[in-house]
Design a protein around this motif. Structure first.
Motif, PDB file in Angstrom:
ATOM      1  N   SER A 147       0.830  -1.205   0.000  1.00 38.66           N
ATOM      2  CA  SER A 147       0.000   0.000   0.000  1.00 38.66           C
ATOM      3  C   SER A 147       0.863   1.254   0.000  1.00 38.66           C
ATOM      4  N   GLN A 148       0.289   2.350  -0.490  1.00 37.99           N
ATOM      5  CA  GLN A 148       0.929   3.644  -0.350  1.00 37.99           C
ATOM      6  C   GLN A 148       0.812   4.092   1.097  1.00 37.99           C
ATOM      7  N   ALA A 149       1.830   4.784   1.591  1.00 36.31           N
ATOM      8  CA  ALA A 149       1.832   5.241   2.980  1.00 36.31           C
ATOM      9  C   ALA A 149       1.370   6.685   3.075  1.00 36.31           C
ATOM     10  N   ILE A 150       0.573   6.954   4.105  1.00 34.65           N
ATOM     11  CA  ILE A 150       0.182   8.308   4.474  1.00 34.65           C
ATOM     12  C   ILE A 150       0.812   8.585   5.836  1.00 34.65           C
ATOM     13  N   LEU A 151       1.788   9.483   5.891  1.00 30.52           N
ATOM     14  CA  LEU A 151       2.411   9.809   7.168  1.00 30.52           C
ATOM     15  C   LEU A 151       1.489  10.750   7.925  1.00 30.52           C
ATOM     16  N   MET A 152       0.821  10.208   8.929  1.00 30.64           N
ATOM     17  CA  MET A 152      -0.161  10.959   9.698  1.00 30.64           C
ATOM     18  C   MET A 152       0.522  11.822  10.761  1.00 30.64           C
ATOM     19  N   ALA A 153      -0.146  12.906  11.125  1.00 36.02           N
ATOM     20  CA  ALA A 153       0.319  13.701  12.245  1.00 36.02           C
ATOM     21  C   ALA A 153       0.268  12.856  13.514  1.00 36.02           C
ATOM     22  N   SER A 154       1.264  13.051  14.382  1.00 37.13           N
ATOM     23  CA  SER A 154       1.448  12.197  15.557  1.00 37.13           C
ATOM     24  C   SER A 154       1.252  12.975  16.847  1.00 37.13           C
ATOM     25  N   ARG A 155       0.357  12.478  17.701  1.00 41.17           N
ATOM     26  CA  ARG A 155       0.197  13.075  19.022  1.00 41.17           C
ATOM     27  C   ARG A 155       1.495  12.985  19.815  1.00 41.17           C
ATOM     28  N   ALA A 156       2.177  11.849  19.688  1.00 43.21           N
ATOM     29  CA  ALA A 156       3.417  11.656  20.443  1.00 43.21           C
ATOM     30  C   ALA A 156       4.495  12.631  19.982  1.00 43.21           C
ATOM     31  N   LEU A 157       4.581  12.866  18.674  1.00 43.70           N
ATOM     32  CA  LEU A 157       5.565  13.832  18.179  1.00 43.70           C
ATOM     33  C   LEU A 157       5.210  15.233  18.630  1.00 43.70           C
ATOM     34  N   ALA A 158       3.923  15.573  18.610  1.00 38.65           N
ATOM     35  CA  ALA A 158       3.497  16.892  19.076  1.00 38.65           C
ATOM     36  C   ALA A 158       3.882  17.111  20.536  1.00 38.65           C
ATOM     37  N   ALA A 159       3.824  16.039  21.336  1.00 37.72           N
ATOM     38  CA  ALA A 159       4.168  16.158  22.755  1.00 37.72           C
ATOM     39  C   ALA A 159       5.675  16.193  22.984  1.00 37.72           C
ATOM     40  N   ALA A 160       6.421  15.466  22.139  1.00 40.69           N
ATOM     41  CA  ALA A 160       7.867  15.337  22.368  1.00 40.69           C
ATOM     42  C   ALA A 160       8.684  16.442  21.718  1.00 40.69           C
ATOM     43  N   ILE A 183       2.197  10.297   1.164  1.00 40.00           N
ATOM     44  CA  ILE A 183       1.343  11.463   1.363  1.00 40.00           C
ATOM     45  C   ILE A 183       1.582  11.982   2.776  1.00 40.00           C
ATOM     46  N   LEU A 184       1.902  13.256   2.902  1.00 44.25           N
ATOM     47  CA  LEU A 184       2.063  13.874   4.209  1.00 44.25           C
ATOM     48  C   LEU A 184       0.727  14.452   4.646  1.00 44.25           C
ATOM     49  N   HIS A 185       0.374  14.221   5.895  1.00 43.97           N
ATOM     50  CA  HIS A 185      -0.943  14.602   6.400  1.00 43.97           C
ATOM     51  C   HIS A 185      -0.798  15.646   7.497  1.00 43.97           C
ATOM     52  N   TRP A 186      -1.405  16.808   7.262  1.00 43.84           N
ATOM     53  CA  TRP A 186      -1.461  17.855   8.283  1.00 43.84           C
ATOM     54  C   TRP A 186      -2.893  17.925   8.774  1.00 43.84           C
ATOM     55  N   LEU A 187      -3.124  17.388   9.972  1.00 48.38           N
ATOM     56  CA  LEU A 187      -4.449  17.345  10.572  1.00 48.38           C
ATOM     57  C   LEU A 187      -4.541  18.437  11.627  1.00 48.38           C
ATOM     58  N   GLY A 188      -5.499  19.324  11.469  1.00 45.55           N
ATOM     59  CA  GLY A 188      -5.620  20.452  12.380  1.00 45.55           C
ATOM     60  C   GLY A 188      -6.198  20.070  13.728  1.00 45.55           C
ATOM     61  N   PRO A 189      -6.043  20.949  14.724  1.00 48.10           N
ATOM     62  CA  PRO A 189      -6.510  20.649  16.084  1.00 48.10           C
ATOM     63  C   PRO A 189      -8.021  20.548  16.203  1.00 48.10           C
ATOM     64  N   PRO A 193      -7.459  17.788  19.176  1.00 48.29           N
ATOM     65  CA  PRO A 193      -6.865  18.865  19.975  1.00 48.29           C
ATOM     66  C   PRO A 193      -5.420  18.608  20.383  1.00 48.29           C
ATOM     67  N   ALA A 194      -5.018  17.329  20.447  1.00 53.11           N
ATOM     68  CA  ALA A 194      -3.642  17.012  20.846  1.00 53.11           C
ATOM     69  C   ALA A 194      -2.626  17.423  19.786  1.00 53.11           C
ATOM     70  N   LEU A 195      -3.091  17.814  18.599  1.00 52.90           N
ATOM     71  CA  LEU A 195      -2.181  18.207  17.516  1.00 52.90           C
ATOM     72  C   LEU A 195      -2.007  19.720  17.420  1.00 52.90           C
ATOM     73  N   ASP A 196      -2.495  20.443  18.392  1.00 57.12           N
ATOM     74  CA  ASP A 196      -2.314  21.896  18.388  1.00 57.12           C
ATOM     75  C   ASP A 196      -0.823  22.231  18.409  1.00 57.12           C
ATOM     76  N   GLY A 197      -0.417  23.168  17.566  1.00 55.01           N
ATOM     77  CA  GLY A 197       0.993  23.540  17.509  1.00 55.01           C
ATOM     78  C   GLY A 197       1.851  22.619  16.675  1.00 55.01           C
ATOM     79  N   TYR A 198       1.215  21.788  15.836  1.00 53.16           N
ATOM     80  CA  TYR A 198       1.997  20.860  15.006  1.00 53.16           C
ATOM     81  C   TYR A 198       2.916  21.633  14.068  1.00 53.16           C
TER      82      TYR A 198
END
Length: 385
Positions: A147-160, A183-189, A193-198
């Motif tokens: 399958s093609q990969a979609i790199l999703m926004a990560s809560r863990a990365l947002a925290a770290a 595909i790069l994925h930018w998912l808004g808060p 909400p855990a992705l705020d400030g991505y």
């Protein structure tokens, strides 16, 4: 006729749309745009679970819905937030979903792209090394399935992450690891909400510069970007700055008709949760667009925006409830049960309005079935019919 609740109290009478002959379904791939539907999962209603239990999935019904989407000519975006990643579906369940859906896609010749994230981690305790390792584990699984990969926004990365450089370094490493363009994925808060400030900043202009820097450094490894910020002008400005050959897949469930139609400087492809309930209608609209008929495309798709805005109203992350509700009314599944018990996340007036809008659009193959199921739900809630 059925009796629907009013938002402020009381009830009103509603006459369902009469059954009509379905519009002829197109065949073959869509040509002018690449279109993915982010698909929901069907829960197993007989499983003895709690909201904190691992998801119990009805695999037969879940895969049947994906075949329905592929039959329209749509691609399937698998194991995304529409499938309740992080809201009822854990990584073990998502991994099984990816394996099964990828095998089904091969069997029927369907297009599929799958979400790669870090949801096997506890976000609050992860560091950048473990975030990278978690991404790598999921990327390897998706690529193993073909399958093609979609790199999703990560809560863990947002925290770290402490600054934009942490995002630049993490994504640079992952893009070097990827065997095929992702595909790069930018998912808004508003969706999580855990992705705020991505991307290292709560200021969207600053975050956009970091996002574009990631793409510019590895354009050969980026097939496209999926933008889910519900800001049409920001998406347009962003897609005009993409390197040659990098696509923009709109994730804007408020403005998708105009973004897909485009302007004299370009257009967006689509990767949308609203194309789960709108699948056949969306495919028909894009087939009209394939002929160059922008006006005809808009005439089909513009009337669906009111329903989409209703389903995705704040708190936006609970749009999945409306998506599954409409799948039940349309006959794609036999029950209105969701993993994590999320069927309770929207009110009865919200669901009643979703039914009315969907019925008005002719989304239900069998309006009598939809009305009967709506009436049964209303009765359970104490609205006499």
């Amino acid at each position: 006729m059925i009796r629907l609740p009013r938002p402020g109290g009381g009830v009103r009478e509603y006459t369902p749309r009469p059954a009509q002959a379905p519009a002829p379904a197109g065949t073959g791939p869509l040509t002018s745009r690449t279109v993915f539907s982010a698909a929901h999962v069907v829960a197993d209603p007989y499983a003895d679970t709690t909201p904190d239990s691992p998801a119990a999935v009805d695999w037969d019904a879940t895969l049947a819905f994906r075949r329905h989407l592929w039959a329209q000519g749509l691609g399937v975006a698998e194991a995304m937030d529409t499938a309740q990643r992080g809201m009822g579906l854990d990584w073990a369940g998502a991994a099984e979903l990816i394996r099964r859906s990828a095998a089904e896609a091969k069997a029927v010749g369907g297009r599929i792209a799958c979400g790669v994230g870090t949801d096997q981690l506890a976000a609050a305790s992860a560091d950048l090394v473990t975030v990278r390792q978690a991404y790598e584990e999921q990327l390897a699984l998706v690529e193993e399935t073909g399958s093609q990969a979609i790199l999703m926004a990560s809560r863990a990365l947002a925290a770290a992450a402490e600054d934009p450089d942490d995002y630049l370094d993490t994504y640079a490493h992952l893009l070097r690891q990827a065997s095929e363009p992702v595909i790069l994925h930018w998912l808004g808060p508003m969706f999580d909400p855990a992705l705020d400030g991505y991307w290292g900043s709560a200021d969207l202009d600053t975050a956009t510069e970091t996002f574009l820097e990631v793409i510019a450094a590895h354009p050969d490894k980026v097939d496209g970007i999926k933008v889910s910020l519900l800001d049409a002008q920001r998406e347009i400005d962003l897609r005009r700055r993409l390197p040659e050959g990098v696509r923009c897949y709109t994730g804007d469930d408020f403005h998708y008709p105009e973004l897909i139609a485009g302007d004299d400087q370009g257009f967006s492809h689509a990767l949308l949760g609203i194309f789960d309930p709108l699948g056949p209608l969306a495919a028909r609209a894009v087939r009209v667009l394939d002929t160059g008929d922008v006006k005809g495309f808009r005439e089909i798709l513009d009337p669906t925006v009111e329903l989409s805005r209703h389903l995705f109203q704040a708190p936006t992350r609970f749009y999945k409830t409306g998506v599954v509700f409409l799948a039940w009314l349309a006959g794609h599944q036999d029950h209105f049960t969701m993993v994590g018990g999320l069927q309770s996340a929207r009110s009865l007036p919200h669901l009643a309005r979703a039914y009315e809008l969907a019925d008005g659009l002719g989304l239900f193959p069998d309006p009598e079935l939809a009305a009967s199921r709506m009436a049964s739900l209303l009765t359970v809630y104490g609205v006499p019919q």
